[in-house]
Structures are given as C-alpha cells and as structure tokens.
Design an enzyme around this catalytic site. Structure first.
Site, PDB file in Angstrom:
ATOM      1  N   LYS A  32       0.808  -1.220   0.000  1.00  0.00           N
ATOM      2  CA  LYS A  32       0.000   0.000   0.000  1.00  0.00           C
ATOM      3  C   LYS A  32       0.844   1.275   0.000  1.00  0.00           C
ATOM      4  CE  LYS A  32      -0.652   0.581   4.983  1.00  0.00           C
ATOM      5  NZ  LYS A  32       0.059   1.864   5.050  1.00  0.00           N
ATOM      6  N   THR A  33       1.958   1.262   0.729  1.00  0.00           N
ATOM      7  CA  THR A  33       2.785   2.470   0.793  1.00  0.00           C
ATOM      8  C   THR A  33       3.363   2.799  -0.573  1.00  0.00           C
ATOM      9  OG1 THR A  33       3.355   1.928   3.086  1.00  0.00           O
ATOM     10  CG2 THR A  33       4.718   3.572   1.971  1.00  0.00           C
ATOM     11  N   ASP A 220      -3.399   7.962   4.375  1.00  0.00           N
ATOM     12  CA  ASP A 220      -2.901   6.610   4.672  1.00  0.00           C
ATOM     13  C   ASP A 220      -3.598   6.080   5.926  1.00  0.00           C
ATOM     14  OD1 ASP A 220      -1.393   4.311   4.483  1.00  0.00           O
ATOM     15  OD2 ASP A 220       0.445   5.209   5.281  1.00  0.00           O
ATOM     16  N   GLU A 221      -3.675   4.765   6.055  1.00  0.00           N
ATOM     17  CA  GLU A 221      -4.261   4.106   7.236  1.00  0.00           C
ATOM     18  C   GLU A 221      -5.652   4.670   7.538  1.00  0.00           C
ATOM     19  OE1 GLU A 221      -2.912   1.541   8.341  1.00  0.00           O
ATOM     20  OE2 GLU A 221      -0.730   1.676   8.183  1.00  0.00           O
ATOM     21  N   GLN A 255      -7.764  -4.378   9.713  1.00  0.00           N
ATOM     22  CA  GLN A 255      -6.684  -4.035  10.639  1.00  0.00           C
ATOM     23  C   GLN A 255      -7.032  -2.808  11.492  1.00  0.00           C
ATOM     24  OE1 GLN A 255      -2.498  -4.594   9.205  1.00  0.00           O
ATOM     25  NE2 GLN A 255      -3.452  -4.696   7.189  1.00  0.00           N
ATOM     26  N   ARG A 605       1.585 -10.615  10.670  1.00  0.00           N
ATOM     27  CA  ARG A 605       2.944 -10.076  10.823  1.00  0.00           C
ATOM     28  C   ARG A 605       3.991 -11.086  10.365  1.00  0.00           C
ATOM     29  NH1 ARG A 605       1.720  -5.846   9.884  1.00  0.00           N
ATOM     30  NH2 ARG A 605      -0.289  -6.814   9.546  1.00  0.00           N
TER      31      ARG A 605
END
Length: 642
Positions: A32-33, A220-221, A255, A605
């Site tokens: 995503k980044t 973002d997020e 998330q 993770r």
C-alpha cells in the site's frame, strides 16, 4: 512512468485511477505504501503541482518515510508537497488562521498534553457543584471529553444529546476544562482537529483559500480515522472551483484496532455510501506471507460481522511439506515461555538471525515470564514499543519498597516511595528529613524514628512519617523471620495502601495492566526463598546491556505495537479466552470484533512461519479455554483438508 511496470494489475489500477474519491482496500503486505507514493508521483506527472498535494498520515515516521520515497522517486521534484500527520497539518492551519476568528486564541497558542491536561481536568472535576452519577477520576473525565471532541461535540451538544447521565455530568467538566484551555491560550490534541473543522465551517473565506491551495488529498491508514478527521477530510475535498473531489485513501478495515483511541472502523466500511461516485479497488496479493499463514488469518477474519473479509493470495510459493503454522499447548505461562525459548534456539541454530523473530502478546504484563525464559536461555531480546517489565512504574515502585525494606541505607529507594501513596510527606517534609539525616550522618530511614526529626514536620507530615516508620519496622521483622518474599510483598501492597490507591492514580484503561504487572511480580517472588536473593537476581537482570538497537535480538512487543511491522518468524502467545480475546472485550459484540481484528493483525505479521500457543493454566485459580480464534483456525484447516 517506468515504476508502473513492476505493479500488479490492481496496484496499477489504483495508481492511475481517474480523479475522484478512491478507496484502496489494501490487505496486509499488499504494497500500500508503494501505491500511495506512486499515486502522488502519477498526479505530479499528470500536471499537478507538488504544492497542490496534501498527504495525511497518522505518525511522523510514516510521513517521513513517504517524503523520502517521493524524493527518491521524483528526483527532488516533490518540493512543496505537504506530507504530515493530521495534527501537524491542522496545527499549521491554525497558526496561520485562528487569530481573531476563534475565541481569544492567538497564533502562538500552546499545545497541552499529559500532565497539563490532567491538571485542568482535575480542576474542572473539583469545581463541579453537582454530585457525579458515579465515582470519576480525572483520567476518565479526559477520556470522555476526548471521545466527545472526536465526534465534533461541544460541551453544550454533549450535554444535550448524550443519553448517559455520566456523560451529561462530564459535559459540565468539559465546559470548565475548555474555558481553562482558552484562558491559557492553549489547545489539546483533539482541539487541533475540532477547531480546524470549526474554522473551515464558520469561515468560508478560509475554506476557499485552503481548497484553492490543496487540490488533491491522500490519506494513509484510513481505517484509523475518527469521526472528526473524516468530517475534516470531507470538508477539505468538497468540489470547488469547478474541480471534482480528489480524495485517495488507503486502508484495511480488517486491521482497525484503535477503537480505544476513538478510531471508528465503520468509516472505511461506508466509504462508498458517503461518496456514491467513488471507486473501490482491492489489493489482495500479499508479498509478505506464505499462503498457509494467510489462510489462518482469513479463518479468523471471515467470521467478522463488522468489516467485509477479504481473502489474500500469497505472491510467493510454499515449499512442499513446509510447516508454516504451528500450534502448541502448554500447561501454563512458564511452560509456554520455555517452549518458545527452545523453538527460538532451534531457529538460531539453523542460522536464522534473532532479529528475524518476534514474540507478540495481548497485554504488556505478559512479557515478564517470557523475558525470564529468554534470559535463562541466554537469548538476547528487547522489549519494543514499551519498557521492560522491571522498568514499569508500578513494578519500580514496588521494588523500591522492597529495597528500602532490605537495605535501610537505601535513601534513593525510600525517597521514591515515602509518599506513594500520599501520606502527607510532600517535597518540603522530605527535604527537612533528608537534611536532618545528612547533618546527623544517618539514613533517611533512621531519621523517621528520631523524635527531633519528626518535630521539624507539620502535624500531618509527622503522622505520615510515624506511619512509614512503623510499616518499615513491621516489614523488616517479617523479612528477618519466616515470611516468604511473596507473603511479604502481598502484605506490603496491602498495608502500604499501594494496591488500594491504584484506582485513584491510574486510568481505567491502564488499571488492569498495572494489576497484572503486580500479579506477575508476585509470581516472580514465589520463585525465591528470601528477599535478598530475589532482589539480587532482579538487579543482575536489569543491569544487562539491552540498549543497543542494532544488536541481533528477539523482539518482544504487544500486538498493538506490532501493527505495520513484519518478521520471518512470529510467536503469538496467550491464545485463550479471556486473554485473546481479552476479558474486557467479552461483554460487547464491538469488543469481540476489535479483538478479532487484533488477532488478524498478529497473524499477518509473519512471513515464513507462525507459532501459536495457549496455556489453560495461565491464570492461577482458573482453567482457561482455547481462544475461539484458535478454534476457528483449526476448523478452517479441517474444512480445506476435507
């Protein structure tokens, strides 16, 4: 743009999507980044000026990383682009525009946090003329004020619309708290969003100026936004000057784990409803984890009632016969930690670096027994995102009590706890006693037993000093007698009033953790026959050099602190009902839903191997059941195998 060549079709579609509201549902490990950064580069390549672009993040670290990637991607052509946190960007707008527009604020306002806020909340609570419907501490008042501000509620609106009598009482505290902030020309962190929204809503000239400046907004997020941030984004991106709304958000509702910080997972879920003209693009290819790990995560999240589950596909392959998800049952927490240490040693023996390994747990006090097992196995580790067990405030306080008992000459330890909890021995009284002790060449502990020293104190302080001296004598007799360290510790926590005072000193959110820390210390005390041996072992452990961040160390951290990070090997401990999901969550469907998402974050993770463990005997006096999430993973595996 050459960079597009390395993208998969979904990533490419997101980067080059037409201008408008765009939601990129970016699964864990889906890049995503990179997509967000390339979207900015694409906008600039299509003619947008860097100064017309605003990129919002939730951490300074994320904003810095974005700026660095853009500089590398655009060879310095990103100059003037603003990439920062919500609070930093809002503070900048308020510095430029607040004077003369909102109350008596000026551009040089202060920003209050922590103790400053607590003092104002305490004063606001003390000034209440009506009786509160329940016992309230300043921390709880602050939490409720913060929640109201995150929903854009003023004190008047909070009092008018809240069905909760406690919230209606807090609305009065909120009014006094806010008045004190304005008198001090100060804002708290919630005000930076709230007052920016108010500024833009009440002053259309400022809104037009900001909209004319920033044509494109990226977030973002997005799953971590609260209602006030969402409202601000909607306002900033409204069509203006003949331009369409240009809003590009990236996030993953699966998330969303920060409900306790007022984040609202439903905001990302209803994006298409709030912006009917929007495009929704899913990034479901995972570049981090093996497929069996993603399957385990999906087994948990597919039961969510709050967010739409998305199955992720691994970009890489899994070798035939490779075991990527291992489940282990232990008798209790100690056995679990010992097994964990053995598994880590095996990985290290196979040539894997310790820094490739992480151990995750639901609550911070769970690290104590894991730390002990790793130390015993001589495995270097660091507690990430928090202090080590023995460095935590309640544990340090308790150890200072024990050191003052064991060593009457330990003035430093006694000074720390002589007025904890409050006994009337303030700074002036401690200074008088310390000066007397120094002049008489005796310890501070001895000075507590000297009538001439007590005579220097006020009546209230003198009573506190006599009480402290009596308690120290009692505990030293116990330590010299047959009392075991755990019995001495239990007596000390009760007779000192320390345990009872925790409720007044610690916020409701942190209270269970604090009690858990003390319970873990009690377990540690049970492992020793004498107070001196216990203190010696702890002193040797806490003097170990664990400060070098570049060392090859296993990482220990809570699941919340692990979000956004990844390791080759991840151990998720405590998969029992009442641990994960946490007992505080069991009473509400929303609580269980957030715990489910938290478990999902933990599982995703891991890149190569995931270790899951549970222990029915973790809590003394209870037999715990395996977590429902563990049961769901096992059931899904059977479905796929059958």
């Amino acid at each position: 743009m050459d960079a597009l060549r390395g993208l998969n079709p979904a990533q490419r579609a997101a980067v080059v999507a037409p201008i408008g509201p765009v939601l990129v549902r970016a699964g864990a490990g889906s890049g995503k980044t990179r997509v967000l950064t390339l979207r900015i580069a694409h906008l600039i390549g299509a003619g947008a000026k860097p100064t017309q672009i605003l990129a919002l993040t939730f951490t300074n670290k994320a904003a810095k990383q974005m700026r660095e990637r853009l500089r590398a991607q655009l060879s310095g052509k990103s100059r003037g682009l603003v990439a920062g946190t919500f609070h930093a960007v809002c503070a900048r707008m308020l510095r430029e525009q607040i004077a003369g527009r909102i109350g008596n604020y000026t551009a040089d306002f202060s920003i209050y946090a922590g103790d400053d806020q607590l003092q104002l909340a305490t004063a606001a609570l003390d000034a209440a003329t009506e009786r509160p419907p329940m016992l309230l501490e300043p921390d709880e008042v602050l939490r409720r004020i913060s929640r109201a501000k995150s929903r854009l509620l003023t004190p008047r609106l909070m009092a008018r619309f809240s069905p909760d009598p406690v919230d209606r009482f807090v609305a009065g505290c909120y009014r006094r708290y806010q008045r004190a902030l304005e008198q001090a020309n100060a804002l708290d962190f919630d005000d930076m969003i709230l007052l920016t929204h108010r500024l833009l809503t009440e002053h259309h000239d400022v809104l037009e100026q900001i909209q004319d400046h920033w044509h494109h907004v990226l977030v973002d997020e997005y799953q971590d936004t609260d209602p006030s941030q969402h409202a601000l984004i909607e306002l900033l991106t409204r069509p203006a000057g003949g331009r369409p709304r240009s809003l590009f958000v990236v996030g993953d509702g699966m998330q969303s784990i920060y409900g306790f910080r007022n984040a609202d997972h439903s905001i990302i879920t209803r994006f298409a409803h709030d912006f009917p003209e929007s495009q929704v693009i899913e990034l479901s290819t995972n570049y981090r984890s093996r497929q069996p790990i993603l399957d385990a995560a999906f087994a948990v999240i597919r039961h969510s009632q709050a967010v739409a589950p998305m199955a992720l596909r691994a970009a890489g392959t899994t070798a035939p016969g490779e075991r990527c998800v291992l489940i282990h049952e232990s008798k209790d927490g100690r056995e679990e930690a010992e097994q964990l240490a053995r598994s880590i040693n095996e990985l290290h023996g196979q040539g894997r670096h310790l820094r490739e390994i992480a151990v995750l747990y639901r609550t911070r006090h769970m690290s104590r027994i894991i730390e002990a097992a790793l130390r015993h196995a001589k495995i270097p580790y660091s507690v990430r995102g928090s202090v080590g067990f023995y460095d935590r405030a309640v544990v340090r306080d308790t150890l200072c009590y024990l050191r003052a008992i064991a060593n009457p000459a330990d003035n430093l330890s006694l000074v720390r706890i002589i007025n904890v909890p409050t006994r009337g021995l303030g700074a002036q009284a401690i200074a008088s006693l310390s000066a007397f002790a120094a002049q008489s060449e005796i310890s501070l502990s001895d000075a507590l037993n000297r009538p001439e020293a007590i005579a220097l104190l006020s009546p209230k302080a003198a009573e506190g000093a006599r009480r402290m001296a009596s308690l120290l004598s009692r505990w030293r007799r116990m330590a010299a007698g047959t009392a075991s360290p755990d019995h001495l510790l239990a007596d000390m926590l009760e007779q000192s009033g320390y345990m009872a005072a925790l409720e007044n000193r610690i916020s409701p959110e942190d209270l269970p953790d604090a009690r858990g820390h003390l319970q873990e210390l009690m377990v540690a005390a049970e492992e020793h026959e004498s107070l001196s041996s216990m203190l010696q072992e702890i002193a040797l452990l806490t003097n170990a050099d664990e400060k070098e961040s570049e060392r090859d160390q296993v990482q220990l951290l809570t699941i919340h602190a692990a979000k956004g990070l990844e390791w080759a090997f991840v151990f998720v401990t405590g998969l029992e009902e009442r641990t994960l999901p946490h007992e505080r969550s069991l009473g509400t469907p929303d609580g269980i839903e957030e715990e489910r998402r938290l478990c999902y974050v933990a599982l995703t993770r891991a890149a190569e191997r995931l270790y899951l463990s549970w222990a029915p005997g973790r809590n003394r006096g209870q037999i715990l059941k395996p977590s429902r999430f563990l049961d769901e993973i096992v059931a899904y595996g059977r479905e796929r195998a059958g």
